[in-house]
Write an enzyme that holds these catalytic residues in place. Structure first.
Site, PDB file in Angstrom:
ATOM      1  N   CYS A  49       0.825  -1.211   0.000  1.00 25.35           N
ATOM      2  CA  CYS A  49       0.000   0.000   0.000  1.00 25.35           C
ATOM      3  C   CYS A  49       0.861   1.263   0.000  1.00 25.35           C
ATOM      4  O   CYS A  49       2.011   1.260   0.462  1.00 25.35           O
ATOM      5  CB  CYS A  49      -0.895   0.021   1.231  1.00 25.35           C
ATOM      6  SG  CYS A  49      -2.331  -1.053   1.120  1.00 25.35           S
ATOM      7  N   GLU A  51       0.494   3.891   1.870  1.00 28.48           N
ATOM      8  CA  GLU A  51       0.800   4.339   3.232  1.00 28.48           C
ATOM      9  C   GLU A  51       2.051   3.641   3.753  1.00 28.48           C
ATOM     10  O   GLU A  51       2.904   4.261   4.398  1.00 28.48           O
ATOM     11  CB  GLU A  51      -0.383   4.033   4.171  1.00 28.48           C
ATOM     12  CG  GLU A  51      -1.640   4.834   3.882  1.00 28.48           C
ATOM     13  CD  GLU A  51      -2.558   4.187   2.857  1.00 28.48           C
ATOM     14  OE1 GLU A  51      -2.081   3.352   2.065  1.00 28.48           O
ATOM     15  OE2 GLU A  51      -3.748   4.529   2.853  1.00 28.48           O
ATOM     16  N   CYS A  82      -6.876   1.401   4.166  1.00 26.61           N
ATOM     17  CA  CYS A  82      -7.326   0.049   4.508  1.00 26.61           C
ATOM     18  C   CYS A  82      -7.039  -0.231   5.988  1.00 26.61           C
ATOM     19  O   CYS A  82      -6.333   0.524   6.662  1.00 26.61           O
ATOM     20  CB  CYS A  82      -6.649  -0.988   3.608  1.00 26.61           C
ATOM     21  SG  CYS A  82      -4.946  -1.347   4.066  1.00 26.61           S
TER      22      CYS A  82
HETATM   23  N1  THU Z   1      -4.392   0.611  -1.454  1.00 26.68           N
HETATM   24  C1  THU Z   1      -3.497   1.466  -0.872  1.00 26.68           C
HETATM   25  O1  THU Z   1      -2.401   1.704  -1.403  1.00 26.68           O
HETATM   26  N2  THU Z   1      -3.843   2.052   0.296  1.00 26.68           N
HETATM   27  C2  THU Z   1      -5.028   1.849   0.930  1.00 26.68           C
HETATM   28  O2  THU Z   1      -5.184   2.234   2.078  1.00 26.68           O
HETATM   29  C3  THU Z   1      -6.131   1.212   0.192  1.00 26.68           C
HETATM   30  C4  THU Z   1      -5.665   0.267  -0.862  1.00 26.68           C
HETATM   31  C5  THU Z   1      -4.011  -0.032  -2.712  1.00 26.68           C
HETATM   32  C6  THU Z   1      -3.654  -1.495  -2.564  1.00 26.68           C
HETATM   33  C7  THU Z   1      -3.905  -2.018  -3.958  1.00 26.68           C
HETATM   34  O3  THU Z   1      -2.735  -1.825  -4.738  1.00 26.68           O
HETATM   35  C8  THU Z   1      -4.995  -1.107  -4.499  1.00 26.68           C
HETATM   36  O4  THU Z   1      -5.072   0.018  -3.641  1.00 26.68           O
HETATM   37  C9  THU Z   1      -6.359  -1.776  -4.557  1.00 26.68           C
HETATM   38  O5  THU Z   1      -6.679  -2.357  -3.345  1.00 26.68           O
END
Ligand code: THU
Length: 129
Positions: A49, A51, A82
């Site tokens: 992610c 973050e 998330c």
């Molecule tokens: N994703 C993030 O980078 N941060 C979050 O807090 C929500 C989800 C990304 C993970 C994945 O690459 C894409 O968003 C779809 O879930």
């Protein structure tokens, strides 16, 4: 400005599988700014992610205290971090740290870390046994 930095790195997110790019900028107590994007992988669970990337860059620079967060994605409503990222942000943030969730189109919603992850597990439990 965190918004401009998050928006500019957002374009560099590597999200060929979900097609859902996320950009993050965090400010630390000394005024430094760190950014991150999500980085996906053909082996899906290996994706990371935005973050987590920003927090890793912050730690690599020796910083440990987040004072502001900005998260952006191209969706209809401001993108919420998330569950795992809420825990990661809480590790380095006081409860009142503002987290602004945003859309590329310009919609924003700001909430504080303690509202993102109420009743969270933290290092305090190690000392209050
Ligand atoms: N994703 C993030 O980078 N941060 C979050 O807090 C929500 C989800 C990304 C993970 C994945 O690459 C894409 O968003 C779809 O879930």
């Amino acid at each position: 400005m965190l918004k401009d930095i998050a928006k500019s790195v957002w374009a560099n997110a590597y999200a060929p599988y979900s097609k859902f790019k996320v950009g993050v900028a965090i400010k630390t107590i000394d005024g430094s700014v760190f950014s991150g994007v999500n980085v996906e992988n053909a082996a899906y669970p290996e994706g990371t992610c935005a973050e987590a990337a920003a927090i890793a860059a912050m730690c690599a620079a020796g910083q440990r205290e987040i004072v502001e967060v900005y998260v952006i994605a191209d969706c209809k409503e401001p993108v919420p971090p998330c569950g795992g990222c809420r825990q990661k942000l809480a590790e380095f943030s006081k409860p009142d740290v503002p987290v602004t969730m945003a859309t590329i189109a310009g919609k924003e919603k700001t909430i504080v870390v303690s509202d993102l992850l109420p009743g969270s597990f933290s290092k305090n439990f190690f000392t209050n046994k």
